[in-house]
Design a protein around this motif. Structure first.
Motif, PDB file in Angstrom:
ATOM      1  N   LYS A 239       3.341  36.335  60.386  1.00 42.67           N
ATOM      2  CA  LYS A 239       2.647  37.479  59.786  1.00 42.67           C
ATOM      3  C   LYS A 239       1.267  37.686  60.385  1.00 42.67           C
ATOM      4  CE  LYS A 239       0.780  39.136  55.379  1.00 42.67           C
ATOM      5  NZ  LYS A 239       0.586  38.831  53.935  1.00 42.67           N
ATOM      6  N   ASN A 240       0.492  36.600  60.515  1.00 43.89           N
ATOM      7  CA  ASN A 240      -0.913  36.726  60.900  1.00 43.89           C
ATOM      8  C   ASN A 240      -1.136  37.034  62.371  1.00 43.89           C
ATOM      9  OD1 ASN A 240      -1.754  36.246  58.266  1.00 43.89           O
ATOM     10  ND2 ASN A 240      -1.882  34.033  58.565  1.00 43.89           N
ATOM     11  N   ILE A 241      -0.324  36.448  63.254  1.00 44.55           N
ATOM     12  CA  ILE A 241      -0.513  36.699  64.684  1.00 44.55           C
ATOM     13  C   ILE A 241      -0.157  38.142  65.064  1.00 44.55           C
ATOM     14  CG2 ILE A 241       0.334  36.104  67.000  1.00 44.55           C
ATOM     15  CD1 ILE A 241       0.245  33.191  66.156  1.00 44.55           C
ATOM     16  N   PRO A 242       0.967  38.713  64.592  1.00 43.36           N
ATOM     17  CA  PRO A 242       1.235  40.127  64.890  1.00 43.36           C
ATOM     18  C   PRO A 242       0.140  41.057  64.358  1.00 43.36           C
ATOM     19  CG  PRO A 242       3.230  39.062  64.155  1.00 43.36           C
ATOM     20  CD  PRO A 242       2.121  38.078  63.927  1.00 43.36           C
ATOM     21  N   LYS A 243      -0.360  40.758  63.168  1.00 39.36           N
ATOM     22  CA  LYS A 243      -1.409  41.605  62.581  1.00 39.36           C
ATOM     23  C   LYS A 243      -2.664  41.581  63.443  1.00 39.36           C
ATOM     24  CE  LYS A 243      -1.913  41.428  58.136  1.00 39.36           C
ATOM     25  NZ  LYS A 243      -2.294  40.959  56.777  1.00 39.36           N
ATOM     26  N   ALA A 244      -3.077  40.392  63.860  1.00 41.35           N
ATOM     27  CA  ALA A 244      -4.281  40.267  64.683  1.00 41.35           C
ATOM     28  C   ALA A 244      -4.081  40.911  66.053  1.00 41.35           C
ATOM     29  CB  ALA A 244      -4.652  38.798  64.841  1.00 41.35           C
ATOM     30  N   THR A 245      -2.900  40.710  66.633  1.00 43.41           N
ATOM     31  CA  THR A 245      -2.614  41.261  67.957  1.00 43.41           C
ATOM     32  C   THR A 245      -2.619  42.780  67.949  1.00 43.41           C
ATOM     33  OG1 THR A 245      -1.259  39.322  68.497  1.00 43.41           O
ATOM     34  CG2 THR A 245      -0.947  41.293  69.854  1.00 43.41           C
ATOM     35  N   ASN A 246      -1.974  43.377  66.958  1.00 38.82           N
ATOM     36  CA  ASN A 246      -1.883  44.837  66.885  1.00 38.82           C
ATOM     37  C   ASN A 246      -3.232  45.495  66.660  1.00 38.82           C
ATOM     38  OD1 ASN A 246       0.875  45.079  67.330  1.00 38.82           O
ATOM     39  ND2 ASN A 246       1.383  44.835  65.178  1.00 38.82           N
ATOM     40  N   GLN A 247      -4.105  44.825  65.941  1.00 39.44           N
ATOM     41  CA  GLN A 247      -5.400  45.426  65.629  1.00 39.44           C
ATOM     42  C   GLN A 247      -6.380  45.332  66.781  1.00 39.44           C
ATOM     43  OE1 GLN A 247      -6.896  43.928  61.914  1.00 39.44           O
ATOM     44  NE2 GLN A 247      -5.190  44.740  60.723  1.00 39.44           N
ATOM     45  N   VAL A 248      -6.090  44.508  67.771  1.00 40.66           N
ATOM     46  CA  VAL A 248      -7.008  44.351  68.900  1.00 40.66           C
ATOM     47  C   VAL A 248      -7.196  45.661  69.646  1.00 40.66           C
ATOM     48  CG1 VAL A 248      -7.219  43.333  71.203  1.00 40.66           C
ATOM     49  CG2 VAL A 248      -6.783  41.880  69.248  1.00 40.66           C
ATOM     50  N   ILE A 249      -6.117  46.426  69.870  1.00 38.49           N
ATOM     51  CA  ILE A 249      -6.231  47.665  70.636  1.00 38.49           C
ATOM     52  C   ILE A 249      -7.152  48.660  69.945  1.00 38.49           C
ATOM     53  CG2 ILE A 249      -4.151  48.657  69.589  1.00 38.49           C
ATOM     54  CD1 ILE A 249      -5.450  49.196  73.196  1.00 38.49           C
ATOM     55  N   TYR A 250      -7.063  48.738  68.614  1.00 42.37           N
ATOM     56  CA  TYR A 250      -7.943  49.658  67.894  1.00 42.37           C
ATOM     57  C   TYR A 250      -9.392  49.197  67.975  1.00 42.37           C
ATOM     58  CZ  TYR A 250      -3.351  50.743  65.964  1.00 42.37           C
ATOM     59  OH  TYR A 250      -2.034  51.054  65.830  1.00 42.37           O
ATOM     60  N   ARG A 251      -9.577  47.892  67.878  1.00 41.04           N
ATOM     61  CA  ARG A 251     -10.935  47.362  67.916  1.00 41.04           C
ATOM     62  C   ARG A 251     -11.556  47.510  69.303  1.00 41.04           C
ATOM     63  NH1 ARG A 251      -9.153  42.246  64.162  1.00 41.04           N
ATOM     64  NH2 ARG A 251      -9.601  43.231  62.162  1.00 41.04           N
ATOM     65  N   ILE A 252     -10.732  47.384  70.343  1.00 41.36           N
ATOM     66  CA  ILE A 252     -11.241  47.595  71.697  1.00 41.36           C
ATOM     67  C   ILE A 252     -11.713  49.039  71.847  1.00 41.36           C
ATOM     68  CG2 ILE A 252     -10.527  47.845  74.119  1.00 41.36           C
ATOM     69  CD1 ILE A 252      -8.829  45.336  73.751  1.00 41.36           C
ATOM     70  N   LEU A 253     -10.909  49.975  71.332  1.00 34.77           N
ATOM     71  CA  LEU A 253     -11.281  51.388  71.423  1.00 34.77           C
ATOM     72  C   LEU A 253     -12.568  51.668  70.668  1.00 34.77           C
ATOM     73  CD1 LEU A 253      -7.773  53.079  71.021  1.00 34.77           C
ATOM     74  CD2 LEU A 253      -9.158  52.923  73.089  1.00 34.77           C
ATOM     75  N   ILE A 254     -12.732  51.028  69.509  1.00 34.68           N
ATOM     76  CA  ILE A 254     -13.927  51.256  68.696  1.00 34.68           C
ATOM     77  C   ILE A 254     -15.141  50.568  69.301  1.00 34.68           C
ATOM     78  CG2 ILE A 254     -15.035  50.817  66.460  1.00 34.68           C
ATOM     79  CD1 ILE A 254     -12.243  51.100  65.190  1.00 34.68           C
ATOM     80  N   PHE A 255     -15.007  49.265  69.556  1.00 33.92           N
ATOM     81  CA  PHE A 255     -16.163  48.476  69.945  1.00 33.92           C
ATOM     82  C   PHE A 255     -16.554  48.634  71.413  1.00 33.92           C
ATOM     83  CE2 PHE A 255     -14.626  45.870  66.263  1.00 33.92           C
ATOM     84  CZ  PHE A 255     -15.662  46.242  65.418  1.00 33.92           C
ATOM     85  N   TYR A 256     -15.601  48.870  72.279  1.00 31.68           N
ATOM     86  CA  TYR A 256     -15.941  49.080  73.681  1.00 31.68           C
ATOM     87  C   TYR A 256     -16.122  50.560  73.978  1.00 31.68           C
ATOM     88  CZ  TYR A 256     -15.427  44.358  75.623  1.00 31.68           C
ATOM     89  OH  TYR A 256     -15.618  43.044  75.955  1.00 31.68           O
TER      90      TYR A 256
END
Length: 471
Positions: A239-256
């Motif tokens: 549960k936790n690894i897919p959730k963290a992995t999927n959210q990385v792309i959104y966070r990259i778009l926001i933070f970078y």
């Protein structure tokens, strides 16, 4: 018997919030805070597009790794999969390549930490600060995996808050008009357009344009694969690894991407130098402003300069903390495979690989000696090897995933967390990384490219030696 079992099994002590922030922390480092300057000088605002595309490639790699670790959450991560689905040499090479990579990263980050400390206390020798934080972070990792998770959680929180504050404050400067006459979204297209240096153009001083800086940009995302290393110690990894992995792309778009759009809008890109970044531009806009703290007048320039140093120091501590963790778990996984000495599998009463941590830390600690006796040029050679190791690492993840999926399809097993666009995304990633090597060869980083076959030969020779000496 029960006690013995506990001492030979890693504990799942990393909660969902730990995994989320570890994944995010891997995407936010000094490459974002200070490393954008050289790329901006060579490409202008188009680096925003470069970070977006590189982020997508990094996300594909993460999804490929994520599919494997969710299916088999074991220590050693991609080294385990290369060993199991590709072959014993692939497992040996990927594991030791990753270990060496983060030993070198650890050494550079410990050096950076010493430099940041000297901003406040220039009289403190570089090696002294390196030694202090070397001992502190090593002791933290020897405690328990939960202690590592908590430390990385708060390190990442500081970095996230800093970026969010930058975005909010930068937006305020643009909307309110207090950022000065030069602050305007039109800065993204003025002064030569969005691609002022073109795509890839040769000049008297070298190559410039978006493609010329893709190698610099791509290495900002090194460390995202850390989430795969956490698999054996993550609570509820399915549960936790897919959730963290999927959210990385959104966070990259926001933070970078989001942060860069705001910050490039605040000032013409020509004002950025190789030694600065758009973040520094924001600080420059505050010159002349003062704050009152408990009756004391404080210069905004001085205040924020100190805040920036806290942030980059935190980023360096975060990377070093993660390096100690990932190196020890990779070494533990190699020992399980028989590709490292078995004594490294020894766990403490808190179920951390104590010997693997100590051995890895001792090698990373060599930088303390280097900082005391060897000139800075030695680190340029070390960092060239870092670049080489990172390229090998990502290519092996993409190719190993192809082998993994072939085996699962043959066994008619449907994986729990399938990657996007398989197998097209794998080939896109490998072609992209091959293209990065070509760009590196043309833009002055040819030494890093030449080191790759040399390093692979060294790995193969040591592999043959280990195989001959196995009992």
């Amino acid at each position: 018997m029960k006690e013995n079992k506990q001492e030979t099994t890693l504990k799942r002590g990393l909660s969902n919030r730990h995994i989320q922030l570890i994944a995010l922390g891997g995407a936010i480092g000094t490459g974002l805070f200070l490393g954008i300057g050289p790329a901006a000088v060579l490409a202008g605002p188009s680096v925003i597009l470069g970070y977006a595309f590189a982020g997508i490639i990094a996300f594909f790699i993460m999804r490929q790794l994520g599919e494997m670790v969710v299916e088999e959450p074991v220590s050693g991560s991609f080294s385990h999969f290369a060993y199991k689905y590709w072959g014993s040499f692939a497992g040996y090479a990927s594991g030791w390549n990753y270990w060496i990579l983060y030993i070198l990263v650890s050494m550079s980050e410990l050096t950076a930490i010493g430099i940041y400390v000297q901003y406040w206390w220039p009289e403190i020798p570089l090696w002294t600060s390196s030694l202090f934080f070397f001992l502190a972070i090593t002791a933290l990792n020897l405690g328990s995996v939960k202690m590592f998770g908590e430390a990385e959680f708060w390190f990442s929180i500081i970095k996230v808050v800093a970026i969010v504050a930058m975005i909010v404050f930068g937006t305020y400067l643009l909307i309110s008009g207090t950022g000065g006459e030069q602050a305007s979204v039109s800065n993204l297209t003025n002064n030569g357009g969005f691609f002022p240096k073109g795509w890839f153009e040769k000049t008297e001083s070298g190559y410039q344009g978006l493609l010329a800086v893709m190698a610099i940009i791509m290495f900002s995302f090194g460390g995202l694969e850390l989430i795969g290393i956490t698999a054996a110690e993550a609570e509820n990894p399915e549960k936790n690894i897919p959730k963290a992995t999927n959210q990385v792309i959104y966070r990259i778009l926001i933070f970078y991407v989001g942060a860069l759009i705001i910050l490039f809008s605040l000032s013409p890109w020509e004002t950025i130098t190789t030694k600065s970044s758009p973040f520094v531009t924001v600080f420059d806009n505050l010159k002349g402003m003062h704050f009152n703290f408990f009756g004391t007048d404080v210069s905004a320039t001085n205040l924020i300069a100190n805040a920036l140093n806290v942030i980059v120091l935190t980023a360096a501590l975060s990377v070093y903390n993660s390096s100690v963790y990932s190196n020890s778990r990779m070494l533990y996984g190699l020992a399980e495979q028989g590709n490292a000495p078995k004594f490294l599998m020894k766990l403490s009463k808190n179920a951390v690989p104590i010997r693997a941590i100590i051995v890895s830390s001792c090698f990373a600690g060599l930088c303390i000696i280097i900082n005391k006796f060897v000139p800075d040029e030695a680190f340029k050679i070390l960092m060239s090897l870092v670049v080489s190791c990172l390229i090998i690492n990502w290519i092996m993840i993409a190719f190993t995933h192809l082998k993994f999926r072939k085996a699962k399809d043959k066994a008619q097993i449907k994986t729990k967390f399938p990657s996007f666009l398989f197998p097209l995304a794998n080939y896109i990633c490998m072609a992209f990384l091959a293209g990065i090597l070509i760009i590196m060869s043309l833009t002055g980083m040819h030494v890093s490219v030449l080191l790759i076959p040399i390093w692979l030969i060294i790995l193969y020779l040591t592999y043959i030696f280990v195989q001959k000496n196995k009992k």
